[in-house]
Scaffold this motif. Structure first.
Motif, mmCIF file in Angstrom:
data_model
loop_
_atom_site.group_PDB
_atom_site.id
_atom_site.type_symbol
_atom_site.label_atom_id
_atom_site.label_comp_id
_atom_site.label_asym_id
_atom_site.label_seq_id
_atom_site.Cartn_x
_atom_site.Cartn_y
_atom_site.Cartn_z
ATOM 1 N N ILE A 374 49.281 68.788 51.442
ATOM 2 C CA ILE A 374 49.146 67.351 51.694
ATOM 3 C C ILE A 374 47.754 67.155 52.051
ATOM 4 O O ILE A 374 47.171 66.088 51.615
ATOM 5 C CB ILE A 374 50.064 67.021 53.298
ATOM 6 N N ALA A 375 47.098 68.198 52.781
ATOM 7 C CA ALA A 375 45.595 68.052 52.927
ATOM 8 C C ALA A 375 44.701 68.294 51.676
ATOM 9 O O ALA A 375 43.956 67.077 51.589
ATOM 10 C CB ALA A 375 45.021 69.227 53.724
ATOM 11 N N THR A 376 45.164 68.789 50.783
ATOM 12 C CA THR A 376 44.708 68.949 49.425
ATOM 13 C C THR A 376 44.693 67.778 48.576
ATOM 14 O O THR A 376 43.798 67.125 47.926
ATOM 15 C CB THR A 376 44.909 70.171 48.510
ATOM 16 N N SER A 377 45.775 67.046 48.630
ATOM 17 C CA SER A 377 46.197 65.906 48.120
ATOM 18 C C SER A 377 45.393 64.748 48.597
ATOM 19 O O SER A 377 45.143 63.972 47.984
ATOM 20 C CB SER A 377 47.760 65.434 48.224
ATOM 21 N N LEU A 378 45.191 64.748 49.897
ATOM 22 C CA LEU A 378 44.282 63.829 50.644
ATOM 23 C C LEU A 378 42.868 63.970 50.048
ATOM 24 O O LEU A 378 42.256 62.833 50.125
ATOM 25 C CB LEU A 378 44.610 63.916 51.977
ATOM 26 N N LEU A 379 42.464 64.990 50.016
ATOM 27 C CA LEU A 379 40.980 65.362 49.709
ATOM 28 C C LEU A 379 40.394 65.609 48.604
ATOM 29 O O LEU A 379 39.124 65.937 48.469
ATOM 30 C CB LEU A 379 40.658 66.351 50.856
ATOM 31 N N TYR A 380 41.257 65.989 47.293
ATOM 32 C CA TYR A 380 40.724 66.292 46.171
ATOM 33 C C TYR A 380 39.624 65.376 45.517
ATOM 34 O O TYR A 380 38.846 65.965 44.813
ATOM 35 C CB TYR A 380 41.801 66.703 45.265
ATOM 36 N N ASP A 381 39.579 64.177 46.055
ATOM 37 C CA ASP A 381 38.606 63.433 45.121
ATOM 38 C C ASP A 381 37.433 63.154 45.895
ATOM 39 O O ASP A 381 36.375 62.492 45.461
ATOM 40 C CB ASP A 381 39.264 61.949 44.901
ATOM 41 N N ILE A 382 37.155 64.030 46.861
ATOM 42 C CA ILE A 382 35.844 63.982 47.817
ATOM 43 C C ILE A 382 34.646 64.240 46.728
ATOM 44 O O ILE A 382 33.687 63.827 46.688
ATOM 45 C CB ILE A 382 35.863 65.058 48.879
ATOM 46 N N PRO A 383 34.773 65.404 45.824
ATOM 47 C CA PRO A 383 33.795 65.717 44.922
ATOM 48 C C PRO A 383 33.346 64.495 43.961
ATOM 49 O O PRO A 383 32.663 64.490 43.638
ATOM 50 C CB PRO A 383 34.069 66.951 44.134
ATOM 51 N N LEU A 384 34.432 63.697 43.532
ATOM 52 C CA LEU A 384 34.424 62.831 42.462
ATOM 53 C C LEU A 384 33.669 61.510 43.314
ATOM 54 O O LEU A 384 32.479 61.189 42.579
ATOM 55 C CB LEU A 384 35.553 62.269 42.140
ATOM 56 N N LYS A 385 33.830 61.478 44.693
ATOM 57 C CA LYS A 385 33.000 60.269 45.308
ATOM 58 C C LYS A 385 31.596 60.818 45.513
ATOM 59 O O LYS A 385 30.686 59.843 45.480
ATOM 60 C CB LYS A 385 33.733 60.077 46.496
ATOM 61 N N LYS A 386 31.341 61.967 45.949
ATOM 62 C CA LYS A 386 30.158 62.264 46.038
ATOM 63 C C LYS A 386 29.198 62.233 44.518
ATOM 64 O O LYS A 386 28.166 62.147 44.717
ATOM 65 C CB LYS A 386 29.985 63.839 46.435
ATOM 66 N N SER A 387 29.919 62.664 43.643
ATOM 67 C CA SER A 387 29.160 62.517 42.243
ATOM 68 C C SER A 387 28.943 61.150 41.895
ATOM 69 O O SER A 387 27.850 60.770 41.354
ATOM 70 C CB SER A 387 30.195 63.021 41.110
ATOM 71 N N GLN A 388 29.912 60.260 42.265
ATOM 72 C CA GLN A 388 29.520 58.729 42.306
ATOM 73 C C GLN A 388 28.260 58.486 42.891
ATOM 74 O O GLN A 388 27.632 57.581 42.398
ATOM 75 C CB GLN A 388 30.736 57.906 42.308
ATOM 76 N N MET A 389 28.236 58.628 44.177
ATOM 77 C CA MET A 389 27.141 58.198 45.064
ATOM 78 C C MET A 389 25.934 58.872 44.500
ATOM 79 O O MET A 389 24.898 57.935 44.335
ATOM 80 C CB MET A 389 27.440 58.811 46.338
ATOM 81 N N ASN A 390 26.037 60.238 44.064
ATOM 82 C CA ASN A 390 24.500 60.554 43.532
ATOM 83 C C ASN A 390 24.041 59.811 42.345
ATOM 84 O O ASN A 390 22.929 59.820 41.980
ATOM 85 C CB ASN A 390 24.859 62.162 43.242
ATOM 86 N N ASN A 391 25.146 59.629 41.539
ATOM 87 C CA ASN A 391 25.048 58.709 39.962
ATOM 88 C C ASN A 391 24.445 57.334 40.157
ATOM 89 O O ASN A 391 23.632 56.900 39.848
ATOM 90 C CB ASN A 391 26.067 58.817 39.341
ATOM 91 N N SER A 392 24.682 56.671 41.449
ATOM 92 C CA SER A 392 24.648 55.316 41.994
ATOM 93 C C SER A 392 22.920 55.278 42.509
ATOM 94 O O SER A 392 22.411 54.325 42.549
ATOM 95 C CB SER A 392 25.456 54.881 42.674
ATOM 96 N N LYS A 393 22.704 56.388 43.009
ATOM 97 C CA LYS A 393 21.077 56.467 43.579
ATOM 98 C C LYS A 393 20.150 56.321 42.497
ATOM 99 O O LYS A 393 19.941 56.773 41.381
ATOM 100 C CB LYS A 393 21.001 57.647 44.351
#
Length: 393
Positions: A374-393
Protein backbone atom coordinates in the motif's frame (compact mmCIF):
# COMPACT_ATOMS: atom_id res chain seq x y z
CA UNK A 1 -10.96 -4.06 -30.48
CA UNK A 2 -8.59 -4.40 -33.45
CA UNK A 3 -8.11 -7.81 -35.07
CA UNK A 4 -4.50 -7.89 -33.87
CA UNK A 5 -5.65 -7.66 -30.25
CA UNK A 6 -8.05 -10.57 -30.76
CA UNK A 7 -5.21 -12.68 -32.15
CA UNK A 8 -3.12 -11.91 -29.09
CA UNK A 9 -6.08 -12.68 -26.83
CA UNK A 10 -6.55 -16.10 -28.46
CA UNK A 11 -2.84 -16.86 -28.22
CA UNK A 12 -2.65 -15.84 -24.58
CA UNK A 13 -5.72 -17.94 -23.77
CA UNK A 14 -4.22 -21.09 -25.30
CA UNK A 15 -0.80 -20.42 -23.74
CA UNK A 16 -2.20 -19.95 -20.24
CA UNK A 17 -4.62 -22.87 -20.55
CA UNK A 18 -1.63 -25.12 -21.16
CA UNK A 19 0.38 -23.59 -18.32
CA UNK A 20 -2.62 -23.98 -16.02
CA UNK A 21 -2.42 -27.74 -16.40
CA UNK A 22 0.87 -27.61 -14.49
CA UNK A 23 1.33 -24.65 -12.16
CA UNK A 24 -1.44 -25.41 -9.63
CA UNK A 25 -0.21 -29.02 -9.40
CA UNK A 26 3.58 -28.57 -9.20
CA UNK A 27 3.71 -28.62 -5.39
CA UNK A 28 1.16 -31.42 -5.11
CA UNK A 29 3.03 -33.53 -7.70
CA UNK A 30 6.42 -33.09 -6.03
CA UNK A 31 5.06 -33.57 -2.51
CA UNK A 32 2.52 -36.37 -3.01
CA UNK A 33 3.89 -38.25 -6.05
CA UNK A 34 7.65 -37.68 -5.95
CA UNK A 35 7.87 -37.76 -2.14
CA UNK A 36 9.59 -34.39 -1.70
CA UNK A 37 9.14 -32.05 1.28
CA UNK A 38 7.29 -28.75 1.03
CA UNK A 39 10.59 -26.93 1.46
CA UNK A 40 12.17 -28.86 -1.42
CA UNK A 41 9.09 -28.28 -3.58
CA UNK A 42 9.34 -24.57 -2.76
CA UNK A 43 13.04 -24.62 -3.69
CA UNK A 44 12.29 -26.17 -7.09
CA UNK A 45 9.60 -23.58 -7.75
CA UNK A 46 12.12 -20.93 -6.74
CA UNK A 47 14.49 -22.24 -9.40
CA UNK A 48 11.64 -22.23 -11.94
CA UNK A 49 10.78 -18.64 -11.08
CA UNK A 50 14.46 -17.60 -10.98
CA UNK A 51 14.98 -18.72 -14.56
CA UNK A 52 11.69 -16.98 -15.32
CA UNK A 53 13.10 -13.67 -14.07
CA UNK A 54 16.00 -14.00 -16.51
CA UNK A 55 13.53 -14.91 -19.25
CA UNK A 56 11.28 -11.93 -18.46
CA UNK A 57 14.13 -9.43 -18.70
CA UNK A 58 15.51 -11.09 -21.84
CA UNK A 59 12.05 -11.20 -23.41
CA UNK A 60 11.52 -7.48 -22.79
CA UNK A 61 14.97 -6.69 -24.17
CA UNK A 62 14.40 -8.85 -27.26
CA UNK A 63 11.05 -7.16 -27.91
CA UNK A 64 12.74 -3.76 -28.02
CA UNK A 65 15.58 -5.06 -30.24
CA UNK A 66 14.18 -7.66 -32.63
CA UNK A 67 10.39 -7.30 -32.25
CA UNK A 68 7.61 -9.24 -30.61
CA UNK A 69 7.25 -11.96 -33.26
CA UNK A 70 10.82 -13.23 -33.11
CA UNK A 71 11.01 -13.06 -29.32
CA UNK A 72 7.70 -14.94 -28.93
CA UNK A 73 8.76 -17.61 -31.42
CA UNK A 74 12.10 -18.11 -29.67
CA UNK A 75 10.44 -18.60 -26.28
CA UNK A 76 7.71 -20.85 -27.70
CA UNK A 77 10.10 -23.17 -29.55
CA UNK A 78 12.16 -23.56 -26.38
CA UNK A 79 9.00 -24.31 -24.37
CA UNK A 80 7.88 -27.01 -26.82
CA UNK A 81 11.31 -28.63 -26.60
CA UNK A 82 11.20 -28.60 -22.78
CA UNK A 83 7.65 -30.01 -22.69
CA UNK A 84 8.65 -32.88 -24.99
CA UNK A 85 11.38 -33.72 -22.47
CA UNK A 86 8.95 -33.37 -19.53
CA UNK A 87 6.44 -35.69 -21.20
CA UNK A 88 9.16 -38.34 -21.44
CA UNK A 89 11.01 -37.68 -18.17
CA UNK A 90 9.09 -36.39 -15.16
CA UNK A 91 10.80 -38.25 -12.35
CA UNK A 92 13.25 -36.89 -9.80
CA UNK A 93 15.68 -35.13 -10.34
CA UNK A 94 15.00 -34.57 -14.07
CA UNK A 95 11.86 -32.68 -13.06
CA UNK A 96 14.00 -29.90 -11.55
CA UNK A 97 16.00 -29.12 -14.70
CA UNK A 98 13.10 -29.30 -17.14
CA UNK A 99 10.90 -27.09 -14.96
CA UNK A 100 13.81 -24.61 -14.84
CA UNK A 101 13.90 -24.48 -18.67
CA UNK A 102 10.13 -23.94 -18.76
CA UNK A 103 10.47 -20.99 -16.40
CA UNK A 104 13.04 -19.36 -18.69
CA UNK A 105 11.18 -19.98 -21.96
CA UNK A 106 7.80 -18.93 -20.58
CA UNK A 107 9.40 -15.81 -19.15
CA UNK A 108 10.50 -14.75 -22.63
CA UNK A 109 6.98 -14.97 -24.07
CA UNK A 110 4.90 -13.04 -21.54
CA UNK A 111 6.50 -9.55 -21.57
CA UNK A 112 6.54 -9.69 -25.36
CA UNK A 113 2.80 -10.44 -25.44
CA UNK A 114 2.05 -7.54 -23.09
CA UNK A 115 4.33 -5.12 -24.91
CA UNK A 116 2.87 -6.17 -28.25
CA UNK A 117 -0.73 -5.54 -27.21
CA UNK A 118 0.31 -2.07 -26.05
CA UNK A 119 2.02 -1.38 -29.39
CA UNK A 120 -0.78 -2.63 -31.65
CA UNK A 121 -3.52 -0.80 -29.69
CA UNK A 122 -1.86 2.19 -27.98
CA UNK A 123 -5.15 4.09 -27.69
CA UNK A 124 -6.66 1.15 -25.81
CA UNK A 125 -4.92 2.04 -22.53
CA UNK A 126 -6.03 -0.19 -19.66
CA UNK A 127 -8.56 -1.87 -21.95
CA UNK A 128 -5.74 -3.44 -23.99
CA UNK A 129 -4.02 -4.93 -20.95
CA UNK A 130 -7.32 -5.89 -19.36
CA UNK A 131 -8.16 -7.86 -22.51
CA UNK A 132 -4.94 -9.88 -22.18
CA UNK A 133 -5.60 -10.27 -18.47
CA UNK A 134 -9.09 -11.64 -19.20
CA UNK A 135 -7.64 -14.07 -21.75
CA UNK A 136 -5.21 -15.30 -19.12
CA UNK A 137 -7.97 -15.89 -16.64
CA UNK A 138 -10.28 -17.69 -19.03
CA UNK A 139 -7.31 -20.00 -19.49
CA UNK A 140 -6.93 -20.22 -15.72
CA UNK A 141 -10.64 -21.09 -15.45
CA UNK A 142 -10.49 -23.87 -18.00
CA UNK A 143 -6.96 -25.22 -17.49
CA UNK A 144 -7.14 -26.36 -13.85
CA UNK A 145 -10.62 -27.81 -14.36
CA UNK A 146 -9.34 -29.98 -17.22
CA UNK A 147 -6.16 -30.74 -15.26
CA UNK A 148 -8.19 -31.93 -12.29
CA UNK A 149 -10.13 -34.35 -14.50
CA UNK A 150 -6.98 -35.54 -16.29
CA UNK A 151 -5.03 -35.93 -13.05
CA UNK A 152 -7.87 -37.97 -11.57
CA UNK A 153 -7.24 -40.52 -14.33
CA UNK A 154 -3.44 -40.29 -14.33
CA UNK A 155 -1.50 -37.23 -13.22
CA UNK A 156 1.24 -37.99 -15.77
CA UNK A 157 -1.20 -37.15 -18.59
CA UNK A 158 -1.08 -33.45 -17.68
CA UNK A 159 2.40 -33.19 -19.21
CA UNK A 160 1.14 -34.42 -22.58
CA UNK A 161 -1.86 -32.08 -22.43
CA UNK A 162 0.43 -29.11 -21.76
CA UNK A 163 2.63 -30.07 -24.72
CA UNK A 164 -0.37 -30.22 -27.08
CA UNK A 165 -1.59 -26.75 -26.11
CA UNK A 166 1.88 -25.26 -26.61
CA UNK A 167 2.11 -26.78 -30.08
CA UNK A 168 -1.22 -25.13 -30.92
CA UNK A 169 0.08 -21.78 -29.58
CA UNK A 170 3.25 -22.20 -31.67
CA UNK A 171 1.17 -22.66 -34.84
CA UNK A 172 -0.97 -19.57 -34.09
CA UNK A 173 2.09 -17.43 -33.35
CA UNK A 174 3.95 -18.62 -36.44
CA UNK A 175 1.02 -17.96 -38.77
CA UNK A 176 -0.55 -14.78 -37.38
CA UNK A 177 1.95 -12.81 -35.28
CA UNK A 178 4.60 -12.05 -37.89
CA UNK A 179 2.90 -8.92 -39.22
CA UNK A 180 1.20 -7.69 -36.04
CA UNK A 181 3.88 -5.13 -35.25
CA UNK A 182 6.83 -3.84 -37.14
CA UNK A 183 10.28 -4.93 -36.04
CA UNK A 184 11.92 -2.11 -34.05
CA UNK A 185 14.71 -0.21 -35.73
CA UNK A 186 17.84 -1.11 -33.77
CA UNK A 187 19.71 1.98 -34.89
CA UNK A 188 16.77 4.20 -33.96
CA UNK A 189 16.66 2.60 -30.54
CA UNK A 190 20.39 3.10 -30.14
CA UNK A 191 20.05 6.78 -31.01
CA UNK A 192 17.51 7.16 -28.23
CA UNK A 193 19.84 5.81 -25.53
CA UNK A 194 20.89 9.27 -24.38
CA UNK A 195 17.27 10.30 -23.97
CA UNK A 196 16.51 7.12 -22.05
CA UNK A 197 19.42 7.68 -19.69
CA UNK A 198 18.05 11.11 -18.88
CA UNK A 199 14.66 9.72 -17.96
CA UNK A 200 15.51 8.18 -14.62
CA UNK A 201 12.37 9.33 -12.84
CA UNK A 202 9.99 6.96 -14.69
CA UNK A 203 12.38 4.06 -14.03
CA UNK A 204 12.56 4.85 -10.31
CA UNK A 205 8.76 5.15 -10.18
CA UNK A 206 8.45 1.81 -11.94
CA UNK A 207 10.81 0.12 -9.49
CA UNK A 208 8.91 1.49 -6.48
CA UNK A 209 5.49 0.34 -7.66
CA UNK A 210 6.76 -3.04 -8.82
CA UNK A 211 8.38 -3.65 -5.43
CA UNK A 212 4.87 -3.54 -3.96
CA UNK A 213 3.73 -5.75 -6.84
CA UNK A 214 6.43 -8.23 -5.80
CA UNK A 215 5.12 -8.30 -2.22
CA UNK A 216 1.55 -8.98 -3.35
CA UNK A 217 2.79 -11.91 -5.44
CA UNK A 218 4.70 -13.40 -2.51
CA UNK A 219 1.38 -13.61 -0.67
CA UNK A 220 -0.78 -14.54 -3.68
CA UNK A 221 1.41 -17.49 -4.70
CA UNK A 222 0.65 -19.24 -1.41
CA UNK A 223 -2.64 -20.30 -2.99
CA UNK A 224 -0.76 -22.56 -5.41
CA UNK A 225 1.77 -23.85 -2.87
CA UNK A 226 1.25 -23.96 0.90
CA UNK A 227 -2.50 -23.33 0.81
CA UNK A 228 -3.00 -26.04 -1.82
CA UNK A 229 -1.46 -28.70 0.42
CA UNK A 230 -3.33 -27.29 3.44
CA UNK A 231 -6.60 -27.65 1.54
CA UNK A 232 -5.87 -31.33 0.82
CA UNK A 233 -4.92 -31.96 4.45
CA UNK A 234 -8.39 -30.74 5.47
CA UNK A 235 -9.93 -33.52 3.37
CA UNK A 236 -10.83 -31.40 0.36
CA UNK A 237 -10.17 -33.29 -2.88
CA UNK A 238 -7.76 -32.36 -5.66
CA UNK A 239 -10.71 -31.91 -8.00
CA UNK A 240 -12.37 -29.48 -5.58
CA UNK A 241 -9.12 -27.52 -5.21
CA UNK A 242 -8.77 -27.24 -9.00
CA UNK A 243 -12.38 -26.01 -9.12
CA UNK A 244 -11.38 -23.03 -6.94
CA UNK A 245 -9.22 -21.78 -9.80
CA UNK A 246 -12.07 -22.36 -12.22
CA UNK A 247 -14.19 -20.12 -10.00
CA UNK A 248 -11.37 -17.56 -10.03
CA UNK A 249 -11.17 -17.46 -13.81
CA UNK A 250 -14.91 -17.48 -14.45
CA UNK A 251 -15.56 -14.74 -11.89
CA UNK A 252 -12.95 -12.50 -13.51
CA UNK A 253 -14.87 -12.77 -16.78
CA UNK A 254 -18.42 -12.74 -15.46
CA UNK A 255 -17.89 -9.97 -12.91
CA UNK A 256 -16.49 -7.49 -15.45
CA UNK A 257 -19.87 -5.71 -15.88
CA UNK A 258 -20.08 -5.31 -12.09
CA UNK A 259 -16.71 -3.63 -11.60
CA UNK A 260 -16.63 -1.78 -14.93
CA UNK A 261 -18.41 1.34 -13.53
CA UNK A 262 -15.85 1.52 -10.71
CA UNK A 263 -12.90 1.01 -13.06
CA UNK A 264 -14.31 3.63 -15.45
CA UNK A 265 -14.45 6.20 -12.65
CA UNK A 266 -10.90 5.26 -11.63
CA UNK A 267 -9.54 4.89 -15.18
CA UNK A 268 -6.98 7.66 -14.73
CA UNK A 269 -6.41 6.93 -11.04
CA UNK A 270 -4.06 3.95 -11.13
CA UNK A 271 -2.99 4.63 -7.56
CA UNK A 272 -6.57 4.21 -6.28
CA UNK A 273 -7.00 0.99 -8.27
CA UNK A 274 -3.88 -0.47 -6.68
CA UNK A 275 -4.79 0.46 -3.12
CA UNK A 276 -8.39 -0.79 -3.37
CA UNK A 277 -7.20 -4.10 -4.81
CA UNK A 278 -4.51 -4.63 -2.16
CA UNK A 279 -6.93 -3.95 0.71
CA UNK A 280 -9.33 -6.52 -0.76
CA UNK A 281 -6.43 -8.97 -1.04
CA UNK A 282 -5.80 -8.60 2.68
CA UNK A 283 -9.42 -9.38 3.47
CA UNK A 284 -9.21 -12.55 1.42
CA UNK A 285 -6.24 -13.91 3.34
CA UNK A 286 -7.82 -13.11 6.68
CA UNK A 287 -10.73 -15.33 5.63
CA UNK A 288 -8.49 -18.16 4.40
CA UNK A 289 -6.52 -18.10 7.67
CA UNK A 290 -9.65 -19.26 9.51
CA UNK A 291 -11.08 -21.44 6.72
CA UNK A 292 -11.92 -25.00 7.71
CA UNK A 293 -14.68 -25.78 5.21
CA UNK A 294 -14.76 -25.78 1.42
CA UNK A 295 -17.38 -23.00 1.48
CA UNK A 296 -14.96 -20.70 3.33
CA UNK A 297 -12.23 -21.39 0.77
CA UNK A 298 -14.69 -20.52 -1.99
CA UNK A 299 -15.53 -17.27 -0.16
CA UNK A 300 -11.86 -16.40 0.20
CA UNK A 301 -11.22 -17.13 -3.48
CA UNK A 302 -14.10 -14.85 -4.52
CA UNK A 303 -12.68 -12.00 -2.42
CA UNK A 304 -9.17 -12.67 -3.76
CA UNK A 305 -10.47 -12.56 -7.32
CA UNK A 306 -12.14 -9.17 -6.85
CA UNK A 307 -8.88 -7.79 -5.50
CA UNK A 308 -6.77 -9.05 -8.38
CA UNK A 309 -9.20 -7.58 -10.90
CA UNK A 310 -8.12 -4.17 -9.65
CA UNK A 311 -4.38 -4.83 -9.25
CA UNK A 312 -3.15 -7.15 -11.99
CA UNK A 313 -4.20 -5.11 -15.09
CA UNK A 314 -3.24 -1.82 -13.42
CA UNK A 315 0.49 -2.55 -13.11
CA UNK A 316 1.25 -3.32 -16.81
CA UNK A 317 -0.94 -0.36 -17.76
CA UNK A 318 1.18 1.87 -15.55
CA UNK A 319 4.35 0.36 -17.02
CA UNK A 320 3.16 1.23 -20.53
CA UNK A 321 2.41 4.80 -19.42
CA UNK A 322 5.80 5.24 -17.75
CA UNK A 323 7.96 3.59 -20.43
CA UNK A 324 10.07 5.87 -22.64
CA UNK A 325 9.51 5.23 -26.35
CA UNK A 326 11.47 2.23 -27.52
CA UNK A 327 11.64 0.74 -24.02
CA UNK A 328 8.11 -0.66 -23.70
CA UNK A 329 9.35 -4.23 -23.76
CA UNK A 330 11.94 -3.57 -21.07
CA UNK A 331 9.35 -2.04 -18.73
CA UNK A 332 6.94 -4.94 -19.27
CA UNK A 333 9.90 -7.22 -18.56
CA UNK A 334 10.36 -5.48 -15.21
CA UNK A 335 6.68 -6.01 -14.34
CA UNK A 336 6.77 -9.68 -15.25
CA UNK A 337 10.12 -10.27 -13.59
CA UNK A 338 8.92 -8.76 -10.30
CA UNK A 339 5.86 -11.01 -10.37
CA UNK A 340 8.16 -13.93 -11.12
CA UNK A 341 10.48 -13.05 -8.24
CA UNK A 342 7.41 -13.16 -6.00
CA UNK A 343 6.58 -16.61 -7.36
CA UNK A 344 10.22 -17.56 -6.88
CA UNK A 345 10.70 -16.70 -3.21
CA UNK A 346 7.06 -16.97 -2.11
CA UNK A 347 6.86 -20.79 -2.07
CA UNK A 348 10.15 -21.15 -0.20
CA UNK A 349 9.24 -18.50 2.38
CA UNK A 350 5.76 -19.94 2.79
CA UNK A 351 7.01 -23.51 3.13
CA UNK A 352 9.56 -22.53 5.78
CA UNK A 353 7.00 -20.49 7.74
CA UNK A 354 4.45 -23.34 7.65
CA UNK A 355 6.98 -25.83 8.96
CA UNK A 356 8.06 -23.43 11.72
CA UNK A 357 4.79 -21.77 12.79
CA UNK A 358 1.89 -23.48 11.00
CA UNK A 359 -0.34 -22.38 8.13
CA UNK A 360 -2.40 -19.77 10.00
CA UNK A 361 0.59 -17.85 11.35
CA UNK A 362 2.28 -18.04 7.95
CA UNK A 363 -0.75 -16.33 6.39
CA UNK A 364 -0.81 -13.57 9.02
CA UNK A 365 2.93 -12.90 8.67
CA UNK A 366 2.85 -12.69 4.89
CA UNK A 367 -0.39 -10.71 4.75
CA UNK A 368 1.28 -8.01 6.84
CA UNK A 369 3.55 -7.41 3.83
CA UNK A 370 0.53 -5.91 2.10
CA UNK A 371 0.89 -2.76 4.21
CA UNK A 372 4.23 -2.11 2.50
CA UNK A 373 2.56 -2.68 -0.88
CA UNK A 374 0.00 0.00 0.00
CA UNK A 375 2.87 2.36 0.87
CA UNK A 376 4.61 1.80 -2.47
CA UNK A 377 1.34 2.42 -4.30
CA UNK A 378 0.96 5.74 -2.49
CA UNK A 379 4.57 6.89 -2.99
CA UNK A 380 5.67 5.59 -6.41
CA UNK A 381 5.07 8.94 -8.15
CA UNK A 382 7.42 10.92 -5.87
CA UNK A 383 10.34 10.67 -8.38
CA UNK A 384 8.02 11.92 -11.14
CA UNK A 385 6.94 14.92 -9.07
CA UNK A 386 10.55 15.77 -8.22
CA UNK A 387 11.50 15.54 -11.88
CA UNK A 388 8.64 17.84 -12.87
CA UNK A 389 9.68 20.37 -10.22
CA UNK A 390 13.29 20.32 -11.42
CA UNK A 391 12.22 20.77 -15.04
CA UNK A 392 9.98 23.71 -14.17
CA UNK A 393 12.82 25.63 -12.53
Amino acid sequence: MPRAVWLLIIGMFINVTGNSFLWPLHTIYMHDYLGQSLTMAGFVLMINAGTGVVGNLLGGYLFDRIGGYKSIMFGTILSVFALILLTIWHDWPEYIWIVAILGFSGGIVFPSMYAMVGSVWPEGGRRAFNAIYLAQNVGVAIGPAIAGLVAAQNINYIFTANLITYIIFFIIAAVFYKNLAKTPNVHANASKEKDVKNQKAPFYAMMIVTFGYLLTWIVYVQWTTTISTHVLELGITLKQYSLLWTINGLLIVLAQPLIKPIITRLEHKIKAQLIIGIVIFMGSFVVVAFAESYAMFITSMVILTIGEMFVWPAVPTLADQLAPKGREGFYQGIVNSMATVGRMIGPLIGGMLVQSYGTQMMIFILTSLMFFAIATSLLYDIPLKKSQMNNSK
